[in-house]
Design a protein around this motif. Structure first.
Motif, PDB file in Angstrom:
ATOM      1  N   VAL A  29       0.670  -1.104  -0.011  1.00 36.41           N
ATOM      2  CA  VAL A  29       0.068  -0.020   0.089  1.00 36.41           C
ATOM      3  C   VAL A  29       1.090   1.151  -0.139  1.00 36.41           C
ATOM      4  O   VAL A  29       0.751   2.174  -0.669  1.00 36.41           O
ATOM      5  N   ILE A  30       1.889   1.291   0.770  1.00 38.92           N
ATOM      6  CA  ILE A  30       2.821   2.191   0.743  1.00 38.92           C
ATOM      7  C   ILE A  30       3.664   2.408  -0.630  1.00 38.92           C
ATOM      8  O   ILE A  30       3.576   3.732  -0.985  1.00 38.92           O
ATOM      9  N   GLU A  31       3.788   1.589  -1.197  1.00 36.91           N
ATOM     10  CA  GLU A  31       4.397   1.788  -2.537  1.00 36.91           C
ATOM     11  C   GLU A  31       3.359   2.187  -3.681  1.00 36.91           C
ATOM     12  O   GLU A  31       3.983   2.834  -4.435  1.00 36.91           O
ATOM     13  N   LEU A  32       2.242   1.707  -3.443  1.00 34.72           N
ATOM     14  CA  LEU A  32       1.262   2.425  -4.352  1.00 34.72           C
ATOM     15  C   LEU A  32       1.099   3.986  -4.052  1.00 34.72           C
ATOM     16  O   LEU A  32       1.080   4.365  -5.291  1.00 34.72           O
ATOM     17  N   GLY A  33       1.191   4.354  -2.893  1.00 30.78           N
ATOM     18  CA  GLY A  33       1.331   5.807  -2.670  1.00 30.78           C
ATOM     19  C   GLY A  33       2.503   6.575  -3.180  1.00 30.78           C
ATOM     20  O   GLY A  33       2.308   7.731  -3.772  1.00 30.78           O
ATOM     21  N   ARG A  34       3.707   5.908  -3.355  1.00 30.35           N
ATOM     22  CA  ARG A  34       4.826   6.687  -4.018  1.00 30.35           C
ATOM     23  C   ARG A  34       4.505   6.512  -5.423  1.00 30.35           C
ATOM     24  O   ARG A  34       5.218   7.223  -6.325  1.00 30.35           O
ATOM     25  N   THR A  35       3.486   5.938  -6.233  1.00 30.23           N
ATOM     26  CA  THR A  35       3.106   6.059  -7.553  1.00 30.23           C
ATOM     27  C   THR A  35       2.149   7.299  -7.906  1.00 30.23           C
ATOM     28  O   THR A  35       2.256   7.716  -9.174  1.00 30.23           O
ATOM     29  N   LEU A  36       1.869   8.006  -6.980  1.00 29.59           N
ATOM     30  CA  LEU A  36       0.787   9.032  -7.138  1.00 29.59           C
ATOM     31  C   LEU A  36       1.626  10.235  -7.759  1.00 29.59           C
ATOM     32  O   LEU A  36       2.789  10.385  -7.328  1.00 29.59           O
ATOM     33  N   ALA A  37       1.034  10.966  -8.677  1.00 26.88           N
ATOM     34  CA  ALA A  37       1.712  12.091  -9.512  1.00 26.88           C
ATOM     35  C   ALA A  37       1.544  13.104  -8.441  1.00 26.88           C
ATOM     36  O   ALA A  37       0.474  13.343  -7.603  1.00 26.88           O
ATOM     37  N   PRO A  38       2.722  14.098  -8.213  1.00 26.64           N
ATOM     38  CA  PRO A  38       2.730  15.064  -7.194  1.00 26.64           C
ATOM     39  C   PRO A  38       1.802  16.072  -7.698  1.00 26.64           C
ATOM     40  O   PRO A  38       1.515  16.561  -8.858  1.00 26.64           O
ATOM     41  N   LEU A  39       0.966  16.804  -6.464  1.00 25.28           N
ATOM     42  CA  LEU A  39       0.078  17.942  -6.664  1.00 25.28           C
ATOM     43  C   LEU A  39       0.977  19.077  -6.584  1.00 25.28           C
ATOM     44  O   LEU A  39       2.062  19.224  -5.887  1.00 25.28           O
ATOM     45  N   ALA A  40       0.712  19.936  -7.399  1.00 26.33           N
ATOM     46  CA  ALA A  40       1.105  21.415  -7.309  1.00 26.33           C
ATOM     47  C   ALA A  40       0.946  22.111  -6.008  1.00 26.33           C
ATOM     48  O   ALA A  40      -0.087  21.823  -5.403  1.00 26.33           O
ATOM     49  N   GLU A  41       1.726  22.829  -5.635  1.00 21.54           N
ATOM     50  CA  GLU A  41       1.420  23.428  -4.359  1.00 21.54           C
ATOM     51  C   GLU A  41       0.073  24.081  -4.199  1.00 21.54           C
ATOM     52  O   GLU A  41      -0.563  24.253  -3.210  1.00 21.54           O
ATOM     53  N   ALA A  42      -0.242  24.781  -5.335  1.00 17.43           N
ATOM     54  CA  ALA A  42      -1.601  25.500  -5.442  1.00 17.43           C
ATOM     55  C   ALA A  42      -2.899  24.612  -5.393  1.00 17.43           C
ATOM     56  O   ALA A  42      -3.976  24.903  -4.876  1.00 17.43           O
ATOM     57  N   GLU A  43      -2.463  23.172  -5.727  1.00 17.51           N
ATOM     58  CA  GLU A  43      -3.605  22.229  -5.441  1.00 17.51           C
ATOM     59  C   GLU A  43      -3.844  21.773  -4.103  1.00 17.51           C
ATOM     60  O   GLU A  43      -4.951  21.144  -3.649  1.00 17.51           O
ATOM     61  N   ARG A  44      -2.783  22.163  -3.277  1.00 20.44           N
ATOM     62  CA  ARG A  44      -3.116  21.904  -1.883  1.00 20.44           C
ATOM     63  C   ARG A  44      -3.658  22.818  -1.004  1.00 20.44           C
ATOM     64  O   ARG A  44      -3.216  23.292  -0.084  1.00 20.44           O
ATOM     65  N   SER A  45      -4.698  23.156  -1.780  1.00 18.95           N
ATOM     66  CA  SER A  45      -5.638  24.128  -0.963  1.00 18.95           C
ATOM     67  C   SER A  45      -6.790  23.854  -0.187  1.00 18.95           C
ATOM     68  O   SER A  45      -6.876  22.559  -0.182  1.00 18.95           O
ATOM     69  N   GLU A  46      -7.215  24.751   0.624  1.00 12.91           N
ATOM     70  CA  GLU A  46      -8.512  24.363   1.372  1.00 12.91           C
ATOM     71  C   GLU A  46      -9.730  23.937   0.561  1.00 12.91           C
ATOM     72  O   GLU A  46     -10.206  22.841   1.021  1.00 12.91           O
ATOM     73  N   ALA A  47      -9.878  24.146  -0.618  1.00 13.03           N
ATOM     74  CA  ALA A  47     -10.981  23.867  -1.426  1.00 13.03           C
ATOM     75  C   ALA A  47     -10.682  22.406  -1.912  1.00 13.03           C
ATOM     76  O   ALA A  47     -11.463  21.661  -2.057  1.00 13.03           O
ATOM     77  N   ASN A  48      -9.389  21.698  -2.033  1.00 14.95           N
ATOM     78  CA  ASN A  48      -9.230  20.562  -2.212  1.00 14.95           C
ATOM     79  C   ASN A  48      -9.033  19.621  -0.997  1.00 14.95           C
ATOM     80  O   ASN A  48      -8.838  18.288  -1.258  1.00 14.95           O
ATOM     81  N   LYS A  49      -8.903  20.010   0.050  1.00 13.51           N
ATOM     82  CA  LYS A  49      -8.496  19.458   1.280  1.00 13.51           C
ATOM     83  C   LYS A  49      -9.776  18.441   1.652  1.00 13.51           C
ATOM     84  O   LYS A  49     -10.915  19.087   1.657  1.00 13.51           O
ATOM     85  N   VAL A  50      -9.785  17.294   2.070  1.00 14.15           N
ATOM     86  CA  VAL A  50     -10.590  16.434   2.332  1.00 14.15           C
ATOM     87  C   VAL A  50     -10.655  16.546   4.158  1.00 14.15           C
ATOM     88  O   VAL A  50      -9.667  16.349   4.842  1.00 14.15           O
ATOM     89  N   ARG A  51     -11.850  17.190   4.547  1.00 15.36           N
ATOM     90  CA  ARG A  51     -12.071  17.110   5.875  1.00 15.36           C
ATOM     91  C   ARG A  51     -12.612  16.064   6.434  1.00 15.36           C
ATOM     92  O   ARG A  51     -13.050  14.965   6.126  1.00 15.36           O
ATOM     93  N   GLY A  52     -11.999  15.831   7.927  1.00 16.59           N
ATOM     94  CA  GLY A  52     -12.356  14.667   8.630  1.00 16.59           C
ATOM     95  C   GLY A  52     -11.394  13.675   8.770  1.00 16.59           C
ATOM     96  O   GLY A  52     -11.665  12.636   9.526  1.00 16.59           O
ATOM     97  N   CYS A  53     -10.208  13.961   8.025  1.00 18.13           N
ATOM     98  CA  CYS A  53      -9.286  12.858   8.039  1.00 18.13           C
ATOM     99  C   CYS A  53      -8.213  13.323   9.205  1.00 18.13           C
ATOM    100  O   CYS A  53      -7.931  14.482   9.226  1.00 18.13           O
ATOM    101  N   ALA A  54      -7.613  12.367   9.843  1.00 19.05           N
ATOM    102  CA  ALA A  54      -6.483  12.691  10.676  1.00 19.05           C
ATOM    103  C   ALA A  54      -5.187  13.149  10.148  1.00 19.05           C
ATOM    104  O   ALA A  54      -4.828  14.056  10.510  1.00 19.05           O
TER     105      ALA A  54
END
Length: 100
Positions: A29-54
């Motif tokens: 599962v961790i290896e699968l996570g390493r295959t994700l394409a990186p998000l641009a810094e602008a995409e790490r916004s409040e609008a794209n944030k999933v609420r309720g996650c630790a």
């Protein structure tokens, strides 16, 4: 044509079945996570944030002209990134009706 979600889920289950114990599955599962394409810094916004996650999780949705939806995502936690990769593998690129 995209293959049915059930087929993709069965393929994923078969992959996990080949792995021996929970530790190997955890590493996978961790290896699968390493295959994700990186998000641009602008995409790490409040609008794209999933609420309720630790962990911090961002999910970008990109509706396509053919009616499908492409998802991209990331997390600050390795295992959560892997879980995101699994969800994207199952649902990204599918029509909204199939996802629902």
């Amino acid at each position: 044509m995209t293959r049915p979600i059930d087929a993709a889920l069965n393929e994923l289950a078969d992959e996990f079945e080949l792995l021996g114990d929970w530790e190997e599955r955890y590493r996978y599962v961790i290896e699968l996570g390493r295959t994700l394409a990186p998000l641009a810094e602008a995409e790490r916004s409040e609008a794209n944030k999933v609420r309720g996650c630790a962990s911090q999780v961002w999910l970008v949705t990109e509706p396509q002209t053919d009616g499908s939806i492409v998802f991209r995502g990331d997390s600050d936690a390795h295992i959560v990134s892997g879980l995101i990769a699994i969800v994207l593998r199952l649902y990204s690129g599918r029509p909204a009706a199939d996802i629902a």
